[in-house]
Design a protein around this motif. Structure first.
Motif, short mmCIF file in Angstrom:
data_model
loop_
_atom_site.label_atom_id
_atom_site.label_comp_id
_atom_site.label_asym_id
_atom_site.label_seq_id
_atom_site.Cartn_x
_atom_site.Cartn_y
_atom_site.Cartn_z
N GLN B 231 0.81 -1.23 0.00
CA GLN B 231 0.00 0.00 0.00
C GLN B 231 0.83 1.28 0.00
O GLN B 231 0.36 2.33 -0.40
CB GLN B 231 -0.92 0.02 1.23
N HIS B 413 -5.58 -0.87 -6.69
CA HIS B 413 -4.47 -0.07 -6.18
C HIS B 413 -3.23 -0.25 -7.05
O HIS B 413 -2.56 0.70 -7.44
CB HIS B 413 -4.15 -0.44 -4.73
N HIS B 417 -1.03 2.23 -9.84
CA HIS B 417 0.35 2.47 -9.43
C HIS B 417 1.36 1.79 -10.35
O HIS B 417 2.44 1.40 -9.91
CB HIS B 417 0.58 2.03 -7.98
ZN LIG Z 1 -0.96 4.57 -3.31
#
Ligand SMILES: [Zn+2]
Ligand SMILES: [Zn+2]
Lengths: 491, 491
Positions: B231, B413, B417
């Motif tokens: 994360q 996520h 990214h």
């Molecule tokens: Zn992030």
């Protein structure tokens, strides 16, 4: 490699060593005293682990993992423990290697010397009780019921595969309790769990008992044990469970607040069985043809060997075998269909006898014509021609019959090898000529126990838990004795 | 101990360290760099082990066990291997302790110095290939498909629980093959097995790829890997699988006779995942309230918390709960009914959130009247009142929904990214401000790779296996590049 085993009668010890290697269970490695557990041997150990783990969890235990290394100073904290354990063990002194300056290879980097040496755990009481100090504050944190599956190292000079190796695999339970009674009950309970496992799964009958002071675990106040008898008349300690009192709690300062808010030291147990159980399993049941495995622990329960010439015959056989394999597997039975064309059926028969596969099915041209399979059991070598549609049922009942039969055989052997004696002369004669357990009166002193051990190599295996209180006279000193204890030479 | 976690935004690294300890997963021990894996953490690892073990067996592998110790000389035999591994490791130099003469405790017995030092295995290629020499003579002995579950030690100076510890638990597969192609396929297959495990069980999306030369395992010709994204935008290598060519066979002289009777060296692979996966699992899904566990790996999938005053109310609740517990268990769901009277419901709610239990059921007086349970899911914090007779069904579908939802969340996520950049300036900016994977052209030289690593701390995580061949220019040197590779800062 020849598959012919030395017979037990010829040389029991050689028979065992050969069997372990030839049945692909384990072998020595390039590291002194450390064994390699081969896939077939490991598959048996995995079955033992799985069952034991289930039984531990059913009795409320959880698994965890503690460090391999123990700081040297920890070992000194419990005085009687260090006496029993600290001596023969692997000591880590450095944490780095480097290239030798003369290019000859690698050498220890003397600049990377540890401030305090680390000991490769021979058992984990010290590192675990050092941890428990952080985990236990109140009676609400108790009981703490933890088990660990791990490797341990004890630097043995004379090693034997499974029975005594420098590194071995084991489980070690370490529990913490608020009261003495509860800890004592836990230690006793685990002896019963071990006995149930040995008898119901390994098919190895055991005697439950307690150890005398000199045979107790280093740091224990009471050691419960299960003792098995091998075919050569020697005993084998198959598992131990220790009531440790408050010794480790005091050594590592593990206190708890009880319901009244008063501080007290915690009560402890530890208990373990190891890959040594493999030795007990092998020596209890096997014969001159090889391993005999209890169906409940056999990695392959049924092997099917086709007898055929050419692909066409194999195809016909496979058509009969494939659905059978499927059905057996759906009943939870592990089956191997060995259709290799690189080996003859006779070779395969020998191989699976050597490996102790409980049931062998064979099917050839005659069977195809008759709609049958040849069903052979490993324990008795009995063969039977069974109609194809009855094979599954027969195999299932054989699993149970073989399990029970080999247990009974071992039990009968043990029953005929427990001898009551009433004189030291008779003791020595029985020990020499017959072996087995000898039930005799003993005066309760360490001196007498030592004398017997020195003169005969027999030790007190245990004071059976169901011992009858019958007063008698010590066979050595003639002093009064409250009950008989069990002596034997042991592995 | 306060249960309040540092938030991720405040200090991601601190959040992780606190979470591991507060959720009872692991803690540091008294031995530098060695962790204690606590029962709750170990229960998760056991579930991971059980599933991986199943997948290894389904792909034809068997387990075995090899020695903990490796003679120092073995490490020198494969030149590139020793360069990568031999240096930072635990060295056993002595095999005995003794009482200090001044009575101050125990000391190393200098008379018990080993002739050759033993290294605590940092990985087992050398000891295993020394063994394989005895096991392999002919093509009939191949392929040899073996896995080992073991502890290994690498003397790390800076350690973090699960992510980098001196001792860790892992599995290491070591296979031997008759042909190069077969070994290469095996190495690739195991990468796919790892990826399937990560995605379907851990709910952690991974990128499959190969390593550049400088990131390869010491002794490998090709290293396949799976890379996950945490994360905080840092990558984590979750598993590697190596094609070792004939390097170890040559170093340990392992030859086989092929079908034509000609001698050839054996082809090798090795592959492993470790307790590091626990770090990946924790960091991928968890939040500021604590752990979030995928239902497939959660030791407790459902917790039931009664809300009551006094034994009478608890009795009424228990009457509703007990049959539900039984039914859920019969469906294979692990349930805990926490009726402790020592803690309030609110405390329990926090505790199970911290521990990542996927579904929480609560039942109080209102629910009793209405015939309902309150069903709360950990991943979204959604709460619902569900009629008692629909609870089982709802729980079962939640197991699936939560598993999928947290996977999707992690996948989204990651998708946001992965950034394509076409200049070194942009590369540094994205790395600094956003993190994650950066997809960029690279000229294929170790020099450029080293320069980027030195200047930005980013490394090439992998060349994705599904990489598109699109010619471009290296972001640093401008030289031609055949495809984009993935950079990231990594754990
Ligand atoms: Zn992030
Ligand atoms: Zn006999």
């Amino acid at each position: 490699m020849s598959k012919n085993l030395t017979s037990r009668a010829e040389d029991y010890s050689k028979w065992y060593n050969e069997l372990v290697v030839k049945a692909d269970l384990a072998e020595n490695s390039g590291v002194r005293g450390c064994m390699v557990i081969k896939p077939y041997g490991f598959a048996i150990w995995e079955k033992m682990q799985a069952q034991l783990d289930k039984m531990f969890k059913e009795t409320g235990h959880e698994n965890a993992y503690f460090p391999l290394f123990i700081p040297k100073s920890y070992l000194s904290k419990e005085a009687s423990h260090v006496e029993g354990f600290a001596k023969e063990c692997a000591v880590v002194t450095h944490y780095r290697l480097k290239n030798a300056e003369d290019g000859s290879g690698i050498v220890v980097d003397e600049d990377a010397k540890l401030e305090e040496e680390l000991i490769v755990r021979p058992t984990s009481e010290t590192i675990i009780w050092d941890t428990y100090r952080r985990w236990i504050q109140s009676y609400r944190d108790l009981p703490l019921l933890i088990n660990q599956w791990a490797n341990v190292v004890r630097w043995e000079m004379r090693t034997r595969l499974f029975l005594r190796t420098a590194e071995f695999l084991w489980q070690e339970g370490h529990t913490a309790h608020a009261t003495k009674d509860e800890a004592m009950q836990e230690a006793e309970q685990m002896m019963h769990v071990y006995a149930e496992f040995a008898e119901e799964f390994m098919a190895v009958p055991v005697i439950k008992g307690t150890k005398t002071e000199s045979e107790r675990f280093a740091g224990a106040i009471e050691t419960f044990c299960i003792e098995a008898l091998m075919q050569d008349g020697k005993a084998l300690q198959a598992g131990t469970s220790h009531f440790l009192g408050q010794n480790f709690a005091k050594a590592f300062d593990v206190k708890f607040a009880n319901k009244e808010g008063k501080q007290d030291y915690v009560w402890a147990t530890s208990w373990g069985v190891s890959t040594r159980l493999m030795g007990a399993l092998i020596m209890t049941h096997s014969d001159d043809k090889g391993l005999v495995l209890p169906p409940k622990l056999a990695p392959i329960q049924v092997v099917i060997v086709p007898i055929y010439r050419g692909q066409e015959q194999l195809d016909v056989i496979s058509e009969k075998v494939n659905p059978l394999v499927k059905e057996l597997r759906s009943k939870g039975i592990s089956v191997k269909f060995d259709s290799r064309d690189t080996h003859k059926p006779g070779f395969k028969f020998n191989e699976y006898e050597l490996k102790g596969v409980p049931v062998r099915l064979a099917i050839g041209q005659r069977d195809i014509e008759n709609g049958t399979f040849e069903v052979a059991r490993r324990d008795t070598f009995e063969k039977q021609s069974v109609p194809a549609d009855e094979v599954v049922e027969r195999v299932i009942s054989l699993m149970d019959e073989i399990q029970k039969n080999i247990y009974k055989k071992a039990l009968d052997h043990r029953a005929s090898h427990i001898t009551e004696v009433d004189s030291y002369e008779e003791f020595k004669k029985v020990l020499e000529e017959k072996g087995g357990f000898i039930s005799a009166h003993w005066d309760g002193t360490m001196e007498t126990e030592d004398k017997i051990k020195e003169e005969t190599k027999a030790t007190i295996r245990c004071i059976p838990i169901d011992v009858k209180e019958v007063v008698g006279e010590c066979i050595v000193t003639g002093k009064p004795s409250p009950y008989r204890v069990l002596f034997a030479k042991a592995y």
